[in-house]
Design a protein around this motif. Sequence first.
Motif, PDB file in Angstrom:
ATOM      1  N   PRO A 162       0.833  -1.218   0.000  1.00  0.00           N
ATOM      2  CA  PRO A 162       0.000   0.000   0.000  1.00  0.00           C
ATOM      3  C   PRO A 162       0.860   1.257   0.000  1.00  0.00           C
ATOM      4  N   TYR A 163       0.690   2.117  -0.993  1.00  0.00           N
ATOM      5  CA  TYR A 163       1.483   3.345  -1.054  1.00  0.00           C
ATOM      6  C   TYR A 163       1.122   4.282   0.097  1.00  0.00           C
ATOM      7  N   SER A 164      -0.038   4.102   0.660  1.00  0.00           N
ATOM      8  CA  SER A 164      -0.436   4.936   1.804  1.00  0.00           C
ATOM      9  C   SER A 164       0.512   4.768   2.982  1.00  0.00           C
ATOM     10  N   ASP A 165       1.319   3.706   2.962  1.00  0.00           N
ATOM     11  CA  ASP A 165       2.288   3.460   4.038  1.00  0.00           C
ATOM     12  C   ASP A 165       3.680   3.973   3.677  1.00  0.00           C
ATOM     13  N   HIS A 166       3.794   4.794   2.622  1.00  0.00           N
ATOM     14  CA  HIS A 166       5.129   5.159   2.128  1.00  0.00           C
ATOM     15  C   HIS A 166       5.944   5.942   3.152  1.00  0.00           C
ATOM     16  N   GLU A 167       5.299   6.791   3.937  1.00  0.00           N
ATOM     17  CA  GLU A 167       6.070   7.552   4.918  1.00  0.00           C
ATOM     18  C   GLU A 167       6.704   6.624   5.951  1.00  0.00           C
ATOM     19  N   PHE A 168       5.996   5.558   6.306  1.00  0.00           N
ATOM     20  CA  PHE A 168       6.518   4.592   7.273  1.00  0.00           C
ATOM     21  C   PHE A 168       7.756   3.902   6.720  1.00  0.00           C
ATOM     22  N   PHE A 169       7.666   3.321   5.515  1.00  0.00           N
ATOM     23  CA  PHE A 169       8.816   2.546   5.040  1.00  0.00           C
ATOM     24  C   PHE A 169       9.948   3.438   4.543  1.00  0.00           C
ATOM     25  N   GLN A 170       9.646   4.633   4.064  1.00  0.00           N
ATOM     26  CA  GLN A 170      10.721   5.534   3.642  1.00  0.00           C
ATOM     27  C   GLN A 170      11.539   5.996   4.841  1.00  0.00           C
ATOM     28  N   ALA A 171      10.878   6.291   5.944  1.00  0.00           N
ATOM     29  CA  ALA A 171      11.592   6.720   7.152  1.00  0.00           C
ATOM     30  C   ALA A 171      12.481   5.606   7.679  1.00  0.00           C
ATOM     31  N   ARG A 172      11.989   4.364   7.669  1.00  0.00           N
ATOM     32  CA  ARG A 172      12.790   3.234   8.164  1.00  0.00           C
ATOM     33  C   ARG A 172      13.962   2.936   7.241  1.00  0.00           C
ATOM     34  N   SER A 173      13.736   2.968   5.945  1.00  0.00           N
ATOM     35  CA  SER A 173      14.826   2.682   5.015  1.00  0.00           C
ATOM     36  C   SER A 173      15.899   3.762   5.103  1.00  0.00           C
ATOM     37  N   SER A 174      15.492   5.019   5.294  1.00  0.00           N
ATOM     38  CA  SER A 174      16.455   6.105   5.439  1.00  0.00           C
ATOM     39  C   SER A 174      17.346   5.889   6.656  1.00  0.00           C
ATOM     40  N   LYS A 175      16.763   5.457   7.760  1.00  0.00           N
ATOM     41  CA  LYS A 175      17.554   5.185   8.961  1.00  0.00           C
ATOM     42  C   LYS A 175      18.511   4.023   8.741  1.00  0.00           C
ATOM     43  N   MET A 176      18.057   2.999   8.051  1.00  0.00           N
ATOM     44  CA  MET A 176      18.901   1.829   7.834  1.00  0.00           C
ATOM     45  C   MET A 176      20.104   2.141   6.955  1.00  0.00           C
ATOM     46  N   LEU A 177      19.964   3.123   6.070  1.00  0.00           N
ATOM     47  CA  LEU A 177      21.039   3.454   5.143  1.00  0.00           C
ATOM     48  C   LEU A 177      21.958   4.553   5.670  1.00  0.00           C
ATOM     49  N   SER A 178      21.559   5.212   6.747  1.00  0.00           N
ATOM     50  CA  SER A 178      22.344   6.317   7.278  1.00  0.00           C
ATOM     51  C   SER A 178      23.565   5.816   8.041  1.00  0.00           C
ATOM     52  N   ARG A 179      24.688   6.499   7.844  1.00  0.00           N
ATOM     53  CA  ARG A 179      25.902   6.173   8.592  1.00  0.00           C
ATOM     54  C   ARG A 179      25.905   6.853   9.956  1.00  0.00           C
ATOM     55  N   GLU A 180      24.977   7.770  10.173  1.00  0.00           N
ATOM     56  CA  GLU A 180      24.980   8.556  11.405  1.00  0.00           C
ATOM     57  C   GLU A 180      23.968   8.065  12.437  1.00  0.00           C
ATOM     58  N   VAL A 181      23.194   7.055  12.086  1.00  0.00           N
ATOM     59  CA  VAL A 181      22.214   6.488  13.008  1.00  0.00           C
ATOM     60  C   VAL A 181      22.903   5.455  13.897  1.00  0.00           C
ATOM     61  N   SER A 182      22.523   5.402  15.152  1.00  0.00           N
ATOM     62  CA  SER A 182      23.130   4.438  16.078  1.00  0.00           C
ATOM     63  C   SER A 182      22.747   3.015  15.680  1.00  0.00           C
ATOM     64  N   PRO A 183      23.582   2.029  16.047  1.00  0.00           N
ATOM     65  CA  PRO A 183      23.244   0.631  15.748  1.00  0.00           C
ATOM     66  C   PRO A 183      21.881   0.232  16.317  1.00  0.00           C
ATOM     67  N   GLU A 184      21.547   0.776  17.484  1.00  0.00           N
ATOM     68  CA  GLU A 184      20.266   0.433  18.108  1.00  0.00           C
ATOM     69  C   GLU A 184      19.089   0.970  17.290  1.00  0.00           C
ATOM     70  N   ASP A 185      19.214   2.216  16.820  1.00  0.00           N
ATOM     71  CA  ASP A 185      18.137   2.801  16.014  1.00  0.00           C
ATOM     72  C   ASP A 185      18.037   2.113  14.652  1.00  0.00           C
ATOM     73  N   ARG A 186      19.183   1.751  14.093  1.00  0.00           N
ATOM     74  CA  ARG A 186      19.169   1.043  12.808  1.00  0.00           C
ATOM     75  C   ARG A 186      18.502  -0.323  12.970  1.00  0.00           C
ATOM     76  N   GLN A 187      18.813  -1.011  14.071  1.00  0.00           N
ATOM     77  CA  GLN A 187      18.211  -2.308  14.335  1.00  0.00           C
ATOM     78  C   GLN A 187      16.701  -2.168  14.523  1.00  0.00           C
ATOM     79  N   ALA A 188      16.282  -1.131  15.238  1.00  0.00           N
ATOM     80  CA  ALA A 188      14.846  -0.921  15.463  1.00  0.00           C
ATOM     81  C   ALA A 188      14.131  -0.670  14.144  1.00  0.00           C
TER      82      ALA A 188
END
Length: 404
Positions: A162-188
């Motif tokens: 569902p594209y209506s969920d795009h803000e949810f998955f875009q925010a999570r994917s951005s965190k997973m790809l960031s080098r500045e996010v903590s390991p704990e936040d990336r894992q979450a």
Amino acid sequence: MTDVEETTATLPLVRKCPFSPPPEYEALRSENPVSRVGLPSGQTAWALTRLEDIREMLSSPHFSSDRLDPAFPMMVARQIRREDKPFRPSLISMDPPEHSRARRDVVGEFTVKRMKALQPRIQQIVDEHLDALLAGPKPADLVQALSLPVPSLVICELLGVPYSDHEFFQARSSKMLSREVSPEDRQAAFEQLENYLDELVTRKEANATEDDLLGRQILKQREAGEGDHDELVSLAFLLLIAGHETTANMISLGTVTLLENPEQLAKIKADPDKTLPAIEELLRVFTIAETATSRFATADVEIGGTLIRAGEGVVGLSNAGNHDPDGFENPDAFDIERGARHHVAFGFGVHQCLGQNLARMELQIVFDTLFKRIPGIRIAVPVDELQFKHDSTIYGLHALPVTW
């Protein structure tokens, strides 16, 4: 043959010019083309900077993509998985013969023929977003108005997300790809997105149809008397992230580059047949996912005259390879008529990007339509004020203010 142990650099190296590789790559390629480097994970690995060596490594059966193995060279801190929820590897983490079987199951979804069938819908999506852009205020952020929503909507419709969920998955994917996010936040972020897709696949298994890729895969498994829920979740995870993050960043980077090279842009406007060659050149120049070609050796192997021992990690710096003068004449020049499709921006060998036909088609439709409908588009701020993604494992732009 040499056996070098001294560490020559620590990755990642930063692009000093947003349109060029890190300047250190040239020195590494000429002086230490196969060199020991440090990684953010605390590991050391071999770095390859020559195109020939990278292609040789990626085509060798003696290098593994298994990201669960402690020997795999990680560009971020390794995730710690809960014992009650073991990680299921996706396609990019598999080796043959498991990888061969899993890729064969889904490769038919990304043929040129199937992509052409999607072309009218992609054109409609692009037109609708350009309509909204033109009707809105100026300046506008092209990332939010076009670059990000177009590939996100395309991959959602293809997968059945569902594209209506795009803000949810875009925010999570951005965190997973960031080098500045903590390991704990990336894992979450990882676990939240995994749980979301786990529930989505469960719903689809209860009512599978031929309308989307996940539904077709479920029905195909049932017809073969099989069923692997976890593998479908991993496949959805990989395709959802890769299907929007990479193309979105290439739309933004490509737009800036073409606007900054008006003589090259004029060639595309005069002859649409030059758009695809321009896309190949943009892919080569930026190589936005350059460390996706990381592997580790499963046997002692010689690459570029250097012995790489079993269990040692290797990072194919594909951006360095794509600027290798032995592979590309005058490699630092942006030339849409170069005609060099042997770049490794989509990888090489058995793990070459599954969705490359889709990416090329989306980029072609976006660029042809954008510059036709808004011929006067221009960047609304000086280029040196743009926010490039030096903090992400996938290079791109955080925002692109434009006006017309």
